[in-house]
Design a protein around this motif. Structure first.
Motif, PDB file in Angstrom:
ATOM      1  N   ILE A  80     -81.419  -2.073  28.293  1.00  0.00           N
ATOM      2  CA  ILE A  80     -82.081  -3.228  27.706  1.00  0.00           C
ATOM      3  C   ILE A  80     -82.669  -2.918  26.344  1.00  0.00           C
ATOM      4  O   ILE A  80     -82.080  -3.248  25.363  1.00  0.00           O
ATOM      5  N   CYS A  81     -83.750  -2.300  26.256  1.00  0.00           N
ATOM      6  CA  CYS A  81     -84.433  -2.107  24.977  1.00  0.00           C
ATOM      7  C   CYS A  81     -84.677  -0.624  24.763  1.00  0.00           C
ATOM      8  O   CYS A  81     -85.110   0.057  25.653  1.00  0.00           O
ATOM      9  N   CYS A  82     -84.391  -0.116  23.629  1.00  0.00           N
ATOM     10  CA  CYS A  82     -84.391   1.329  23.389  1.00  0.00           C
ATOM     11  C   CYS A  82     -85.745   1.876  22.968  1.00  0.00           C
ATOM     12  O   CYS A  82     -86.089   2.985  23.293  1.00  0.00           O
ATOM     13  N   PHE A  83     -86.483   1.136  22.204  1.00  0.00           N
ATOM     14  CA  PHE A  83     -87.769   1.580  21.666  1.00  0.00           C
ATOM     15  C   PHE A  83     -87.630   2.864  20.861  1.00  0.00           C
ATOM     16  O   PHE A  83     -88.552   3.655  20.757  1.00  0.00           O
ATOM     17  N   THR A  84     -86.453   3.098  20.294  1.00  0.00           N
ATOM     18  CA  THR A  84     -86.248   4.237  19.402  1.00  0.00           C
ATOM     19  C   THR A  84     -85.787   3.724  18.057  1.00  0.00           C
ATOM     20  O   THR A  84     -85.304   2.605  17.939  1.00  0.00           O
ATOM     21  N   GLY A  85     -85.899   4.537  17.033  1.00  0.00           N
ATOM     22  CA  GLY A  85     -85.514   4.134  15.688  1.00  0.00           C
ATOM     23  C   GLY A  85     -84.011   4.075  15.513  1.00  0.00           C
ATOM     24  O   GLY A  85     -83.257   4.707  16.236  1.00  0.00           O
ATOM     25  N   CYS A  86     -83.585   3.323  14.509  1.00  0.00           N
ATOM     26  CA  CYS A  86     -82.164   3.178  14.200  1.00  0.00           C
ATOM     27  C   CYS A  86     -81.954   3.561  12.750  1.00  0.00           C
ATOM     28  O   CYS A  86     -82.819   3.393  11.910  1.00  0.00           O
ATOM     29  N   SER A  87     -80.764   4.046  12.448  1.00  0.00           N
ATOM     30  CA  SER A  87     -80.433   4.318  11.063  1.00  0.00           C
ATOM     31  C   SER A  87     -79.395   3.311  10.600  1.00  0.00           C
ATOM     32  O   SER A  87     -78.750   2.655  11.405  1.00  0.00           O
ATOM     33  N   ASP A  88     -79.220   3.187   9.283  1.00  0.00           N
ATOM     34  CA  ASP A  88     -78.308   2.195   8.737  1.00  0.00           C
ATOM     35  C   ASP A  88     -76.858   2.448   9.101  1.00  0.00           C
ATOM     36  O   ASP A  88     -76.059   1.538   9.146  1.00  0.00           O
ATOM     37  N   ASP A  89     -76.504   3.716   9.372  1.00  0.00           N
ATOM     38  CA  ASP A  89     -75.126   4.035   9.693  1.00  0.00           C
ATOM     39  C   ASP A  89     -74.872   4.064  11.197  1.00  0.00           C
ATOM     40  O   ASP A  89     -73.887   4.599  11.660  1.00  0.00           O
TER      41      ASP A  89
ATOM     42  N   TRP B 265     -73.210  -2.330  29.219  1.00  0.00           N
ATOM     43  CA  TRP B 265     -74.450  -2.847  28.673  1.00  0.00           C
ATOM     44  C   TRP B 265     -74.759  -2.116  27.384  1.00  0.00           C
ATOM     45  O   TRP B 265     -74.312  -0.995  27.177  1.00  0.00           O
ATOM     46  N   LYS B 266     -75.503  -2.781  26.517  1.00  0.00           N
ATOM     47  CA  LYS B 266     -75.869  -2.176  25.241  1.00  0.00           C
ATOM     48  C   LYS B 266     -77.258  -2.640  24.842  1.00  0.00           C
ATOM     49  O   LYS B 266     -77.556  -3.833  24.896  1.00  0.00           O
ATOM     50  N   ASP B 267     -78.072  -1.697  24.441  1.00  0.00           N
ATOM     51  CA  ASP B 267     -79.390  -1.986  23.892  1.00  0.00           C
ATOM     52  C   ASP B 267     -79.188  -2.397  22.442  1.00  0.00           C
ATOM     53  O   ASP B 267     -78.698  -1.615  21.638  1.00  0.00           O
ATOM     54  N   ASN B 268     -79.527  -3.621  22.104  1.00  0.00           N
ATOM     55  CA  ASN B 268     -79.337  -4.124  20.747  1.00  0.00           C
ATOM     56  C   ASN B 268     -80.402  -3.621  19.777  1.00  0.00           C
ATOM     57  O   ASN B 268     -80.287  -3.836  18.575  1.00  0.00           O
ATOM     58  N   GLY B 269     -81.450  -2.973  20.294  1.00  0.00           N
ATOM     59  CA  GLY B 269     -82.495  -2.437  19.435  1.00  0.00           C
ATOM     60  C   GLY B 269     -83.488  -3.462  18.931  1.00  0.00           C
ATOM     61  O   GLY B 269     -84.338  -3.162  18.108  1.00  0.00           O
ATOM     62  N   ASP B 270     -83.411  -4.691  19.409  1.00  0.00           N
ATOM     63  CA  ASP B 270     -84.320  -5.756  18.973  1.00  0.00           C
ATOM     64  C   ASP B 270     -84.969  -6.454  20.166  1.00  0.00           C
ATOM     65  O   ASP B 270     -85.184  -7.646  20.159  1.00  0.00           O
ATOM     66  N   ASN B 271     -85.253  -5.666  21.205  1.00  0.00           N
ATOM     67  CA  ASN B 271     -85.812  -6.172  22.465  1.00  0.00           C
ATOM     68  C   ASN B 271     -84.851  -7.100  23.201  1.00  0.00           C
ATOM     69  O   ASN B 271     -85.273  -7.979  23.945  1.00  0.00           O
ATOM     70  N   THR B 272     -83.558  -6.902  22.976  1.00  0.00           N
ATOM     71  CA  THR B 272     -82.547  -7.615  23.743  1.00  0.00           C
ATOM     72  C   THR B 272     -81.479  -6.613  24.177  1.00  0.00           C
ATOM     73  O   THR B 272     -81.312  -5.572  23.549  1.00  0.00           O
TER      74      THR B 272
END
Length: 130
Positions: free
Chosen positions: A15-24, A82-89
């Motif tokens: 669901i939600c990762c609560f970790t940072g993302c990079s542009d790549d 399933w995939k964590d979209n990184g935006d609480n979805t």
């Protein structure tokens, strides 16, 4: 129809990762996500239409983006991704129902997960970690 919601929510379980993302980031891994693990439904915001057996099933969210859902009413297991979209979805796609469904992560902790879906009207589903 509500059972399809349970299947999709599993993936849940999910669901939600609560970790940072990079542009790549084209990363499909859910590593570090607090969502990874086995979850069982404990409450629906609208319990009408659910049987006792609906509360005995589970979803298992794997780090590699695969999920399994056990439907205790049908005594069947469904798989999907399933995939964590990184935006609480999270995005969920079941093999048996190949339609992409998005769930909003209301909250996630070590032992509790709360998701919201608007697939068949707005519904909140609460899970416990098992």
């Amino acid at each position: 129809m509500k059972k399809y919601l349970l299947v999709l929510a599993s993936a849940i379980f999910a669901i939600c990762c609560f970790t940072g993302c990079s542009d790549d980031d084209e990363n499909t891994s859910n590593e570090g996500s607090g969502l990874i693990g086995k979850w069982q439904v404990v409450q629906y915001s609208d319990p009408e239409g659910y049987d006792d057996c609906d509360y005995k099933g589970w979803i298992n969210l794997h780090e590699n983006g695969v999920y399994e859902e056990y439907d205790a009413c049908d005594k069947s297991t469904t798989k999907g991704t399933w995939k964590d979209n990184g935006d609480n979805t999270i995005k969920v796609v079941a093999e048996s129902f190949p339609v992409e469904v998005t769930f909003k992560v209301i909250s996630v902790s070590a032992d509790k997960l709360v998701l919201e879906t608007t697939m068949f009207g707005t519904e909140t589903i609460t899970y416990k970690r098992i």
